[in-house]
Enzyme design. Structure first.
Site, PDB file in Angstrom:
ATOM      1  N   CYS A 344       0.839  -1.199   0.000  1.00  0.00           N
ATOM      2  CA  CYS A 344       0.000   0.000   0.000  1.00  0.00           C
ATOM      3  C   CYS A 344       0.876   1.252   0.000  1.00  0.00           C
ATOM      4  O   CYS A 344       1.301   1.718   1.068  1.00  0.00           O
ATOM      5  CB  CYS A 344      -0.933   0.012   1.214  1.00  0.00           C
ATOM      6  SG  CYS A 344      -2.059   1.439   1.240  1.00  0.00           S
ATOM      7  N   CYS A 347      -0.588   4.170   2.117  1.00  0.00           N
ATOM      8  CA  CYS A 347      -0.498   4.027   3.568  1.00  0.00           C
ATOM      9  C   CYS A 347       0.930   4.207   4.078  1.00  0.00           C
ATOM     10  O   CYS A 347       1.180   4.945   5.025  1.00  0.00           O
ATOM     11  CB  CYS A 347      -1.005   2.643   3.993  1.00  0.00           C
ATOM     12  SG  CYS A 347      -2.692   2.280   3.524  1.00  0.00           S
ATOM     13  N   ASP A 348       1.844   3.476   3.450  1.00  0.00           N
ATOM     14  CA  ASP A 348       3.183   3.347   4.011  1.00  0.00           C
ATOM     15  C   ASP A 348       4.226   4.274   3.391  1.00  0.00           C
ATOM     16  O   ASP A 348       5.330   4.397   3.916  1.00  0.00           O
ATOM     17  CB  ASP A 348       3.657   1.894   3.859  1.00  0.00           C
ATOM     18  CG  ASP A 348       2.714   0.912   4.545  1.00  0.00           C
ATOM     19  OD1 ASP A 348       2.070   1.325   5.524  1.00  0.00           O
ATOM     20  OD2 ASP A 348       2.625  -0.241   4.103  1.00  0.00           O
TER      21      ASP A 348
END
Length: 530
Positions: A344, A347-348
């Site tokens: 992701c 997200c990361d």
């Protein structure tokens, strides 16, 4: 500080407070502390039940507590919870201020009864759409149970902690200083990990359920649509899902679901579940299917065995187990998952600010990920197995224009390299020369397509050579009474709107089978057509 629309929404929400709350900050001389002080001052001015004070009683700065006046009930944020976490902030204000949660009374009582002292720390990023569910769940638990505390930490602002704890994926949760979990977790899943008897109690309750007319396995768009269409026929409908919403929860932006110009995955998934609940569907969350047993001649019931050991019986079953991100299946990938290997970028990505990373996959998702990451990291290398990129031309042009991005074509990834704790490199082979190379990177973002969640069905229903459930134009599988819909099937074009339509088709086909085979459907006379 807040945009006018957000400020208006928050002020309206604060009218629901029934108890006074205090916003207590710990600040330093940095610009983020100045921003936080402005935000808290603005919030306090919105309601006479909210006050703000700077006390500098927390070592993490900038940070603040939302505290119920005169009590120890509080939740904490280290950072400025805007972006995806704005909803977490709003809910914290409401719940600390006495506004009741909408979770089921049974779940709330289970939280209050948890035995133990638990101090949770959650590392999030403001661009992570999976983080709010975890933050909000733990915040609620800390409000309800005085033996539970929680602080949500913006990893981008506390990079020393992120590096020291070797956090390379969000959300990452620690409890009492030890790693508790990483990745998306719902409230029921978190409680289940703390309440050791919860799984057994749930399995016992499930085993005692009467047979369903229609049992849906999977809670994504196809499963939700199937459940709604079945329930609207007035028949007994259940849905067993490992996580309601499915893969859509990991989707950053949804702009092509007709009549909804824009939404985000978690909001869309929540709307799906709320819609299903309006029809009284028996929703069984955190339940993963393990085996399908075709209907026995004597009772005509299909059996779904769950990993918990319990079984569910149904006159018809709709399989909608969706798909998941495909893995590279190379040495080191599993070892360094969430330690540099991630799926992701939204997200990361912020955790890799100023570092060198690789993106695996040259389709739209891979090229979009590389473009997004180039704005955060020192350098991004996109690796594609084929001799050409498959992404849209406009995306390719954008990627090629970036000064800190490289593209490697005809390249086979052979190993994720690490030091035992985190990723340090990526080994690959040039397919045109067979030469082996190693790329120095600290992050590997895998974007190589989807894999259907159908391994548990091998030998019970017909699967394609790609592992997809073979269906006809009515959603019927090779097993009588068993239908399927969505990304786990052979239907072309894996899109949310197509999955939802396929779920409706499968439900209508299941109902048609019920009435044509003479199997009684409860209250079918009250069915709503359409």
């Amino acid at each position: 500080m807040l945009e006018a629309s957000l400020a208006g929404q928050l002020k309206s929400l604060l009218e629901r407070l029934t108890l006074p709350i205090e916003l207590v900050s710990s600040l330093d001389d940095g610009p983020k502390s100045t921003e936080l002080a402005e935000l808290l001052t603005e919030i306090a001015a919105m309601s006479d039940k909210v006050t703000y004070e700077r006390r500098d009683d927390d070592a993490r700065r900038p940070s603040f507590a939302v505290r119920r006046s005169g009590t120890d009930t509080e939740v904490r944020f280290a950072g400025i919870p805007l972006g995806h976490e704005f909803t977490s902030l709003a809910l914290a204000l409401l719940q600390v201020g006495g506004y009741p949660s909408k979770e089921s009374p049974e779940l709330l009582e289970q939280i209050r009864d948890l035995d133990g002292d638990f101090h949770f720390e959650t590392y999030f990023s403001l661009s992570c759409q999976n983080c709010p569910d975890v933050v909000q769940a733990l915040n609620l638990m800390s409000v309800l149970n005085p033996r539970i505390s929680h602080v949500a930490i913006d990893g981008a602002l506390f990079q020393d902690e992120v590096d020291g704890r070797q956090i390379m994926a969000v959300p990452t949760v620690f409890v009492n200083g030890e790693l508790f979990g990483s990745g998306r977790m719902g409230l029921e899943e978190i409680i289940g990990k703390l309440d050791v008897g919860a799984a057994d109690r749930a399995a016992t309750a499930i085993a005692q359920k009467d047979p369903f007319d229609v049992l849906v396995v999977g809670g994504g768009p196809s499963g939700a649509a199937a459940a709604v269409y079945a329930a609207r026929k007035g028949i007994r409908t259940g849905i067993a899902a490992e996580r309601f919403g499915g893969q859509v929860l990991d989707t950053m932006a949804i702009e092509n679901f007709i009549s909804v110009p824009y939404t985000e995955g978690p909001q869309f998934g929540s709307a799906l579940e709320n819609h299903v609940r309006q029809y009284g569907v028996d929703i069984m969350n955190t339940q993963k299917a393990a085996k399908l047993v075709p209907a026995a001649t004597e009772n005509g019931l299909v059996e779904i065995e769950l990993e918990s050991g319990a079984s569910l019986l149904a006159r018809t079953v709709i399989l909608s187990t969706g798909a998941r991100w495909r893995s590279m299946n190379v040495p080191g990938e599993d070892q360094y998952r969430n330690k540099g290997v991630t799926y992701c970028p939204h997200c990361d990505g912020p955790l890799f600010k100023g570092k060198r990373v690789a993106v695996i996959g040259g389709g739209n998702s891979g090229v979009e990920a590389a473009i997004d990451l180039a704005g955060l990291v020192e350098h991004v290398t996109l690796i594609e197995f084929d001799s050409v990129l498959r992404a849209d031309e406009v995306l390719q042009r954008k990627l090629r224009s970036l000064p800190n991005a490289d593209i490697l074509l005809s390249t086979l990834t052979t190993e994720v390299v690490g030091d035992g704790n985190k990723v340090t490199g990526l080994a690959y082979k040039d397919r045109t020369t067979d030469a082996a190379h190693t790329l120095d990177v600290e992050g590997v973002f895998v974007q190589i397509g989807l894999l259907p969640n159908t391994e548990w069905l091998t030998g019970s229903v017909e699967l394609s050579d790609r592992g997809e459930i073979a269906i006809d134009d009515r959603g019927q599988t090779s097993v009588p009474g068993v239908f399927a819909a969505g990304d786990c099937t052979t239907v072309p074009y894996k899109q949310i709107v197509i999955a939802a339509g396929a779920g409706a088709t499968a439900a209508l086909s299941a109902f048609d089978r019920l009435i044509r085979t003479g199997v009684p459907a409860e209250d079918s006379a009250a069915a709503t057509v359409g």
